[in-house]
Design an enzyme around this catalytic site. Structure first.
Site, PDB file in Angstrom:
ATOM      1  N   ASP A 390       0.855  -1.176   0.000  1.00  0.00           N
ATOM      2  CA  ASP A 390       0.000   0.000   0.000  1.00  0.00           C
ATOM      3  C   ASP A 390       0.899   1.236   0.000  1.00  0.00           C
ATOM      4  O   ASP A 390       2.101   1.135   0.276  1.00  0.00           O
ATOM      5  CB  ASP A 390      -0.896  -0.042   1.246  1.00  0.00           C
ATOM      6  CG  ASP A 390      -1.768   1.184   1.362  1.00  0.00           C
ATOM      7  OD1 ASP A 390      -2.318   1.624   0.337  1.00  0.00           O
ATOM      8  OD2 ASP A 390      -1.901   1.718   2.481  1.00  0.00           O
ATOM      9  N   ASP A 661      -4.902   6.013  -4.797  1.00  0.00           N
ATOM     10  CA  ASP A 661      -4.652   7.382  -5.261  1.00  0.00           C
ATOM     11  C   ASP A 661      -4.680   7.468  -6.775  1.00  0.00           C
ATOM     12  O   ASP A 661      -4.559   6.467  -7.483  1.00  0.00           O
ATOM     13  CB  ASP A 661      -3.304   7.884  -4.738  1.00  0.00           C
ATOM     14  CG  ASP A 661      -3.363   8.266  -3.277  1.00  0.00           C
ATOM     15  OD1 ASP A 661      -4.475   8.579  -2.805  1.00  0.00           O
ATOM     16  OD2 ASP A 661      -2.325   8.245  -2.605  1.00  0.00           O
TER      17      ASP A 661
END
EC number: 7.6.2.1
Length: 1054
Positions: A390, A661
C-alpha cells in the site's frame, strides 16, 4: 448439554423487556467461550485432534503392531516413549494456551452490568445478560453486548464511544438514539418500553446495520449510527441505556474473531510429499525383506524344522513372510521420524522470538516492537519474490499537512517564504500549523467570496469531533488524517469548526459565531469516494457542500465549469505527489430540498436494498455542482523507504505498489521512493476506459526491456485479460496500480500467486489492506495512524516500512537457511541409523532381528541426536547480519529454492545410505575374523551392536559439527554433551550392576571394560581406521577414514 442447535436465522426479532418471548428463538446468551477444552474433555478432545495428524496416527498404528508378539521383535516402549513425548509436549502447549483463554473468558464473563429487571436496575454478570434486556452504561464502561441506543444523558440522545478494541481507532465516534426513544431516560419509562426490533441476522460487518423498530403502531429505520457494539467504551457521556440485540458469540466483535485461514510454507508442502515418499520407500524395503524371508524360510529354514519349528500360528513360509513384512515396518519406522514435526515447531518458535526481540526493529517513537504473530511462516520470509505494498501509511507517514490549494483558478502554496503567523489575528489558530504563502491569507483578509466559500466547505463538510479543553483550546478528533488536516487549515484561515449536534454545526467565521442547520449528511465510502453535507445558513439559504476525488467530482459538475475544471486539473497534475481532493457546492431551492428529502427518507426507511436506495438518492442530489477548487495535502515518505526499496530490488524482489490514489500522485511517490528512476525515460501506462482499449494498450510493447507499468483501470484484471496483464506487468521494472479498490488489491495478489507460483508478501496499514494481507502467502501489518485492523489480520507487524529489509534479508534468510540445514541433517542421520537394519536383514535370515539394543533405538532420536540438531536449526548462520544487508544477492538461493529441494533431499538420503553401508560392512568384515590376544573370537552380538551404535553416534556428531557454520556455547554444550551422555548411559547399561539388578531387561551382561578392548583390537588390526577425517563434500570436510570407525557394523545371526 446436547441441545439441538437452532436453524440459521433469516432475520432477528427482539422484544424489549420480554425474556419469555425472546427465549422462544433460542438466541445465544452473553457468555463467551473462546477456550476449546475443559477438565473433562481435554484429554479425549486433545488426543483426537493430535491423531488427526497422519504421523501421529501412523505411530499409534505401529505401537499396536508392536503389541502383537508374532510380529514385533522390539519392545513396545521403543515407540511409545517418543510418541508419548511428542503428544505430551503438544498437549502441554495446548493446555497452556487454553488456560489463558479460560482466564480471559472468565474475566470478561464476570464483568458487572446494570440490567433493568422489573423496573429496577440490578447488577448482573455479563454472562447472565440476555437478548431483549435493557442495560445502563456509565462513562468509561465497556459495552457488554451489541446494543440499540435508546437514550442518553447527553442532549439529543447523543453518546460518544471509542472503538479501539474493534478497529484500533482511538478517535471518538458519535452515536445517536432515535428521537422517539431519546426521552425514555428514566428507568420507569424504560420498564414500560415494549418496542420490537426486526433486523438482519448476526454478521461480521462492523460498519453496517439494517433494522426497523416497531413501537406504538409506527416503524422507525435503524442504522449503524444507532448501535453500540460490544468492545466499545463509552466516553465523555455520563450514562446511556441500550437494548441488547446481539449477545455473546452473535456480537459483531465475536463474529470477527473467527479463525484465520491457515497458511503453509512451500517447505511444509514439500516435506509432506517427502514423508509420503519415505513411507513408500519403507514399504518397498519391507517387501524386499519379506520376499527374502520367504525365500530363506523355504530354502534354508525348512531344513531346521525338526529342532527349530515355526512359532504358532505360522504354518508356511508365505505367512512367515507376511509377518516379517510387518516386523520390518516396525523396525524401519524411524525413516519416518516422529520427532520431525515437533522439532520443526520448536525451531520456528525460536525464530519467532528472535524477531520479537530484535531491538533494531523497535520503534522508540511509537514504543512499538516487531511482532511475529505466527510461527509457521518464518522460513518463507527467506523466499519472497513479490512484495505488494500500500502507499498511504505504509510507504508514507500518514501524517497529513495542508501544503497547497487551487481556488477559483488561482493556485496557492507555490511560494515558500517564512511561515505565516496566524496567532496575531486568530486566537483560535493551531500552533503547529504551518503555511508559507502570504497571498492566500491576503485573499481571506480581503474577503474574496470564492476563498471564503472554499474554507467554509472545509469547516462544514466532515465528521470531525471537537473537544474544547479550555477557552480557545480546541482538540479535533478526526476519523482520518486527511479530514483533520483540512479542518485545521480552515481553522487557521479564520473558519473555525467549534462544535456539532445532530442537527447543527457551529463555526466561527472570521471571529463571528455562525450556526448552520445540518439537514443531511451523505456519507463517504470507498465506492462513492466523496462526502457531502446539506446545510441551511442563518439567512435560510440551503446549500450542498461536497469534497471528494477529482475524477468522481468532475463528472458531477455543471457544464459551465468546463474552463475552471481544466485549469484546476492542470494545477492538480503538478501537485508533486500530494494527495488531492476537489471541492464543490450546489444551491438548492426549498422545493428541490423538500422533493429530495422525501426520496431520502423513503430510502432511509427501506427494509430491503437500503444501501442501494440511499446510494441512488445521493447520486440524484450530487449533480450540477459548482467547482470551488481543490486541496493538496502532503503525506511525507517514511524514513528509509527509498533505501529499503533499493536494497530489496538488489535482492531480486519485485515491488508492486497498489494504491487508491490517482495516477499522477502514485507516479510522483514512485519517483520519491526510487521505484522509478531518471533512467526510465517513459512510463508505460494502461488507463483505457473500455475493455478493448485496455487490451490494445497491453499489446503495445514489443521490447523486452519495458518501462514501469501504471495501471489506472480495472479492466486488465478481467478473466480473459489477466494473463496479458500479468505477462506485461512482470516484464516491467516496476509496477504501480492506481485507483484500485481493496478487492482489486487482493485480485492482483491472487493473480500472481496463481500464475507465477512465487512467494508473495503484502504489506499495509489500513482496513482497506486486509483483503490483500490475507490473500498473500505472508501478510505484514504496519501499526500506524489507521488503527490496527491490518495488524490483526497480519502474520508479522512492525511500525516502519524500513524494517521490512531486516525482516526478509536477515531473519527470513537465516530462518530459511537454518530450516534447510536442519532438514538435510535430520533425514541424513535417520537414514544412516535405520538402513543398518536393512543390511543386517541379509545376515540374520531376514528374521527381523535388530542390530541395536532397544534402549539405544528409543534414545537415539530423543536424547543422543535431538539437541545438537535443534541448536543448529535455531542458532546457525552462514554470514553475519551486516553482510546479509550489504550483499542482498545472498537472498537469491531462497527464491530459487536451492538449499532444500527434491534433489538435495535425495543427496542427503544417498549420503545417509552410503554412511550406513560403510558403518555396517567395514566392522562386519573386521569383526568376522578378529580375535582377542588369547585367541577367543571377537565376533559376538554384543560387541558388534555396541561398536555399531558407538560409531553411529560419533559419526553423526562429527557430521553436525562440520555442518555447523556458527558456533555458540549452546552448540558446544549440546554436541559434546550429547556424546558424553551417550557414553555415560552406555557404560551404565553394560555394567554388571544393572545386570544384577535387572537381569531380564539388560541382556548385554558382562564387564563394561570389554567394549574398549574390542575397539582397541579393531584399531590394532586396522591402523588405517585411525586416519584423520579428510573427505570433501563440496564445502565441508569429513573423513571417510573416520567413517570407517563410524561404519554400520552388522553381525550375522547365530
Amino acid at each position: 448439554m446436547f441441545r439441538k442447535r437452532p436453524p440459521p436465522e433469516e432475520e432477528r426479532r427482539v422484544r424489549a423487556n420480554d425474556r419469555d418471548y425472546n427465549e422462544k428463538f433460542q438466541y445465544a446468551s452473553n457468555c463467551i467461550m473462546t477456550s476449546k477444552y475443559n477438565i473433562i474433555t481435554f484429554l479425549p478432545v486433545n488426543l483426537f485432534e493430535q491423531f488427526q495428524e497422519v504421523a501421529n496416527t501412523y505411530f499409534l498404528f505401529l505401537l499396536i503392531l508392536q503389541l502383537i508378539p508374532q510380529i514385533s521383535s522390539l519392545s513396545w516402549f521403543t515407540t511409545i516413549v517418543p510418541l508419548v513425548l511428542v503428544l505430551s509436549i503438544t498437549a502441554v502447549k495446548d493446555a497452556t494456551d487454553d488456560y489463558f483463554r479460560h482466564k480471559s473468558d472468565n474475566q470478561v464473563n464476570n464483568r458487572q452490568s446494570q440490567v433493568l429487571i422489573g423496573g429496577i436496575l440490578q447488577k448482573e454478570k455479563w454472562m447472565n445478560v440476555r437478548v431483549g434486556d435493557i442495560i445502563k452504561l456509565e462513562n468509561n464502561q465497556f459495552v457488554a453486548a451489541d446494543l440499540l441506543l435508546l437514550s442518553s444523558s447527553e442532549p439529543h440522545g447523543l453518546c460518544y464511544i471509542e472503538t479501539a478494541e474493534l478497529d484500533g481507532e482511538t478517535n471518538m465516534k458519535v452515536r445517536q438514539s432515535l428521537s422517539v426513544t431519546s426521552e425514555l431516560g428514566d428507568p420507569n419509562n424504560l420498564a414500560q418500553f415494549d418496542g420490537e426490533v426486526v433486523c438482519e441476522p448476526p454478521n461480521n460487518k462492523l460498519d453496517r446495520f439494517c433494522g426497523t423498530l416497531y413501537w406504538k403502531d409506527c416503524k422507525y429505520p435503524l442504522s449503524n449510527q444507532n448501535m453500540l457494539l460490544r468492545g466499545c467504551v463509552l466516553r465523555n457521556t455520563e450514562s446511556c441505556y441500550g437494548l441488547v440485540i446481539f449477545a455473546g458469540p452473535d456480537t459483531k466483535l465475536m463474529q470477527n474473531s473467527g479463525r484465520t485461514k491457515f497458511k503453509r510454507t512451500s517447505i511444509d508442502r514439500l516435506m509432506n510429499t517427502l514423508v509420503l515418499w519415505i513411507f513408500g520407500f519403507l514399504v518397498c524395503m519391507g517387501v524386499i525383506l519379506a520376499i527374502g524371508n520367504a525365500v530363506w524360510e523355504k530354502e534354508v529354514g525348512a531344513l531346521f524344522q525338526s529342532f527349530l519349528p515355526w512359532d504358532p500360528p505360522v504354518d508356511n513360509f508365505l505367512f512367515s513372510a507376511f509377518l516379517s513384512f510387518w516386523s520390518y515396518v516396525i523396525i524401519l519406522n524411524t525413516v519416518v521420524p516422529i520427532s520431525l514435526y515437533v522439532s520443526v515447531e520448536v525451531i520456528r518458535l525460536g525464530h519467532s522470538y528472535f524477531i520479537n526481540w530484535d531491538r533494531r526493529m523497535f520503534c522508540s517513537r511509537s514504543n512499538t516492537a516487531a511482532e511475529a504473530r505466527t510461527t509457521t511462516l518464518n522460513e518463507e520470509l527467506g523466499q519472497v519474490e513479490y512484495i505488494f505494498s500500500d502507499k498511504t501509511g505504509t510507504l508514507t507517514q500518514n501524517i497529513m499537512t495542508f501544503n497547497k490549494c487551487s481556488i477559483n483558478g488561482h493556485t496557492y502554496g507555490e511560494e515558500q517564504h517564512m511561515a505565516l503567523d496566524f496567532s496575531a489575528w486568530n486566537p483560535l489558530a493551531a500552533r503547529d500549523f504551518c503555511f508559507y504563502d502570504q497571498s492566500l491569507l491576503d485573499a481571506v483578509m480581503e474577503g474574496e467570496p470564492a476563498v471564503h466559500e472554499f474554507f467554509r466547505v472545509l469547516s462544514l463538510c466532515h465528521t470531525v469531533m471537537s473537544e474544547e479543553k479550555s477557552e480557545g483550546e480546541l482538540l479535533y478528533k478526526a476519523q482520518s488524517p486527511d479530514e483533520g488536516a483540512l479542518v485545521t487549515a480552515a481553522r487557521n484561515f479564520g473558519f473555525v469548526f467549534r462544535s456539532r449536534t445532530p442537527g447543527t454545526v457551529t463555526t466561527q467565521e472570521l471571529g463571528k459565531a455562525v450556526t448552520y442547520t445540518l439537514l443531511a449528511i451523505l456519507d463517504f465510502n470507498n465506492i462513492r469516494k466523496r462526502m457531502s453535507v446539506i446545510v441551511r445558513n442563518p439567512e435560510g439559504r440551503i446549500r450542498l457542500y461536497c469534497k471528494g476525488a477529482d475524477t468522481v467530482l468532475f463528472e458531477r459538475l455543471h457544464s459551465c465549469n468546463h474552463e475552471l475544471m481544466n485549469v484546476t486539473s492542470d494545477h492538480l497534475n503538478v501537485s508533486d505527489g500530494l494527495r488531492t481532493l476537489a471541492v464543490a457546492y450546489r444551491d438548492l431551492s426549498e422545493e428541490q430540498w423538500e422533493e429530495w428529502s422525501e426520496h431520502f427518507r423513503g430510502a432511509d426507511k427501506a427494509t430491503d436494498c437500503r444501501d442501494d436506495r440511499l446510494a441512488a438518492a445521493y447520486e440524484e442530489i450530487e449533480q450540477d455542482m459548482m467547482l470551488l477548487g481543490a486541496t493538496a495535502i502532503e503525506d511525507k515518505l517514511q524514513e528509509g523507504v527509498p533505501e529499503t526499496i533499493a536494497i530489496l530490488s538488489l535482492a531480486n524482489i519485485k515491488i508492486w505498489v497498489l494504491t487508491g490514489d490517482k495516477q499522477e500522485t502514485a507516479v510522483n511517490i514512485g519517483y520519491s521512493c526510487k521505484m522509478l528512476t531518471d533512467d526510465m525515460t517513459e512510463i508505460f501506462i494502461v488507463n483505457g476506459h473500455t475493455v478493448q482499449s485496455v487490451r490494445e494498450e497491453l499489446s503495445l510493447p514489443t521490447s523486452t526491456e519495458y518501462f514501469p507499468l501504471s495501471l489506472g483501470q480495472a479492466h486488465a484484471l478481467e478473466a480473459d485479460m489477466e494473463r496479458e496483464f500479468l505477462e506485461t506487468a512482470c516484464a516491467c521494472r516496476a509496477v504501480i496500480c492506481c485507483r484500485v479498490t481493496p478487492l482489486q488489491k487482493a485480485l492482483v495478489v491472487e493473480l500472481v500467486k496463481r500464475h507465477k507460483k512465487a512467494v508473495t508478501l503484502a504489506i499495509g496499514d489500513g482496513a482497506n489492506d486486509v483483503s490483500m494481507i490475507k490473500t498473500a502467502h505472508i501478510g505484514v501489518g504496519i501499526s500506524g495512524q489507521e488503527g490496527i485492523q491490518a495488524v490483526l489480520a497480519s502474520d508479522y507487524s512492525f511500525s516502519q516500512f524500513r524494517f521490512l529489509q531486516r525482516l526478509l534479508l536477515v531473519h527470513g534468510r537465516w530462518s530459511y537457511l537454518r530450516m534447510c540445514r536442519f532438514l538435510c541433517y535430520f533425514f541424513y542421520k535417520n537414514f544412516a541409523f535405520t538402513m543398518v537394519h536393512f543390511w543386517f536383514g541379509f545376515f540374520c535370515g531376514f528374521s527381523a532381528q535388530t542390530v541395536y539394543d532397544q534402549y539405544f533405538i528409543t534414545l537415539y532420536n530423543i536424547v543422543y541426536t535431538s539437541l545438537p540438531v535443534l541448536a543448529m536449526g535455531i542458532f546457525d548462520q552462514d554470514v553475519p547480519e551486516q553482510r546479509s544487508l550489504e550483499y542482498p544477492k545472498l537472498y537469491e538461493p531462497g527464491q530459487l529454492n536451492l538449499l532444500f529441494n527434491k534433489r538435495e533431499f535425495f543427496i542427503c538420503i544417498a549420503q545417509g545410505i552410503y554412511t550406513s553401508v560403510v558403518l555396517f560392512f567395514i566392522p562386519y568384515g573386521v569383526l568376522s575374523h578378529a580375535t582377542q590376544s588369547n585367541g577367543v573370537p571377537l565376533a559376538d552380538y554384543q560387541t558388534f551392536a555396541v561398536t555399531t551404535a558407538t560409531a553411529l553416534v560419533i559419526v553423526v556428531s562429527v557430521q553436525i559439527a562440520l555442518d555447523t557454520g556458527y558456533w555458540t556455547a549452546i552448540n558446544h554444550f549440546f554436541i559434546w554433551g550429547s556424546l558424553g551422555t551417550y557414553f555415560t548411559i552406555l557404560f551404565a547399561m553394560h555394567s554388571s550392576i544393572l545386570f544384577n539388578i535387572f537381569p531380564k531387561q539388560f541382556h548385554f551382561l558382562g564387564e563394561s571394560a570389554l567394549w574398549p578392548k574390542c575397539v582397541a583390537a579393531i584399531l590394532n588390526r586396522n591402523p588405517q581406521l585411525i586416519t584423520s577425517i579428510q573427505y570433501v563434500s563440496q564445502a565441508q570436510l569429513i573423513s571417510y577414514n573416520i567413517c570407517k570407525c563410524r561404519q554400520h557394523y552388522s553381525i550375522f545371526r547365530f
